[in-house]
Design an enzyme around this catalytic site. Sequence first.
Site, mmCIF file in Angstrom:
data_model
loop_
_atom_site.group_PDB
_atom_site.id
_atom_site.type_symbol
_atom_site.label_atom_id
_atom_site.label_comp_id
_atom_site.label_asym_id
_atom_site.label_seq_id
_atom_site.Cartn_x
_atom_site.Cartn_y
_atom_site.Cartn_z
ATOM 1 N N CYS A 70 41.128 -26.131 21.980
ATOM 2 C CA CYS A 70 42.489 -25.646 21.744
ATOM 3 C C CYS A 70 43.460 -26.283 22.750
ATOM 4 C CB CYS A 70 42.515 -24.120 21.795
ATOM 5 S SG CYS A 70 43.948 -23.392 20.964
ATOM 6 N N HIS A 85 38.322 -22.337 18.044
ATOM 7 C CA HIS A 85 37.505 -21.738 19.108
ATOM 8 C C HIS A 85 36.063 -21.582 18.628
ATOM 9 C CE1 HIS A 85 40.659 -20.716 22.041
ATOM 10 N NE2 HIS A 85 41.437 -20.605 20.972
ATOM 11 N N GLU A 109 33.541 -20.809 20.288
ATOM 12 C CA GLU A 109 32.809 -19.823 21.076
ATOM 13 C C GLU A 109 32.874 -18.410 20.515
ATOM 14 O OE1 GLU A 109 36.958 -20.047 22.938
ATOM 15 O OE2 GLU A 109 35.532 -21.394 21.953
#
Length: 528
Positions: free
Chosen positions: A90, A178, A180
Amino acid sequence: MSQPSSDGQRQPAIVILDFGSQYSELIARRVRETEVFSVVIGYSTTADELRRMAPKGIILSGGPSSVYAEHAPVCDPAIWDLGIPVLGVCYGMQLMVQQLGGAVEAATGKAEYGKAPLEVDDPTDLLNNVENGSTMWMSHGDSVKALPEGFVRLAHTANTPEAAVANLERKFYGVQFHPEVVHSTCGMALIRNFVNHICGCEQDWTTNAFIDEAVALVREQVGQKRVLLALSGGVDSSTLAFLLKKAIGDQLTCMFIDQGFMRKGEPEFLMEFFDQKFNINVEYINARKRFIDKLKGITDPEDKRKIIGTEFIRVFEEESKRLGPFDYLAQGTLYPDVIESAGTNVDPKTGERVAVKIKSHHNVGGLPKDLRFKLVEPLRKLFKDEVRKVGRNLGLPEEIVRRHPFPGPGLAIRILGEVTDEKLNCLRDADLIVREEIRDAGLYHDIWQAFAVLLPVRSVGVMGDQRTYAWPIVLRCVSSEDGMTADWSRLPYDLMERISNRIVNEVKGVNRVVMDITSKPPGTIEWE
């Protein structure tokens, strides 16, 4: 492999430069799930410092800033000449693009927040095993206008042409989403590709490897000296007790201060479990009267917390001097505490690192300086889920390893208003019923926390043709992954009915049970 440094500490294979993202810790956790050791450090870490750390890879986190803003946080440009693979996430991707000669602009009318299907243009390398059309979590208001020289597109979404990019020759990668977060369905595949295949990290961050290293380091640090541990019975202090017992045996003394606010049967269980079953030296301190006397007439929740904390310190100081001398104090400091104390958060207005006060460990954060303990903190590298794995490998039973979180002040902050012995007995009985029924229903491990709260009001009821005027009990059950956010648990109606019937019929002084259906936010998990 992550090699130990000259002081015996393991060096990270992957470092995450934190630009203020709420997900920075989560990135480190996801990397560790691949059995590779990772740490979070400040974005201002220099290239020379990174060279000395010798990581196999670098991840640039997201962040709240715009790279073109006046005080936008930036990394040392010399990082790009280290010859180390880099993944920008990002904001980290946008910073990479800008510093290497590309352009970033505000995504006017095209900002993306939430889930978006990823269209894979190049399924090799970083996006190997990332399915075309898989959901990824977006949270950005800027986008890449022009790629730097040598970069190519790997993937796009409907609103983001450059959703994943790379300079394959230099092993620089960027993703606008993202990977994660759990909402990104193939995020772990991407992380594994970067960590294991692109960076070539060995999968040597295992629970057993950590235990062996921690035991060796504790023995080296402590030598033949004595260590004191304040034992609460939670998973952190229990795991620490087992680890220290393995490392230094009878040099460890645990102090269990019973302040009178624990759940029903817990003090007896803990003493039998640690002292008798596992032969860990535990000194039981009965301080119930001292604590309840201090809370007489106190109704404000913050006042209750402060009084309990202050009295705990006094008792701990008195008893440590009586039982001592001790050279070391063991604390269950975890890695999130270390990150916060290091101040890796970023003020988006100034670009400066913001130091956040470290969380006090259970009841002992304010110990007097004149106790002159040296600290032993062998769990300081671990996240909560890793602590549970260590505890399990050391032989802790599941009832402790998977125990629901319990606040340091205990039931004193689950009784709204003044705390009395009568209210404590009432709440203990109600809380036990809640936990028994949820366990019997097979839902205990599916729920983050389940407990009872006693309100400081009375309600009218009818029992046996007689009017009653008694306390209501609140049933609080929430589901969560980490406690930072939580949703109220949708318990089966028949289970709620059994809990309500048992509490009203078995707990003296209660005639009503209500359900808290508030999520966090806007509410908190605990009522006080």
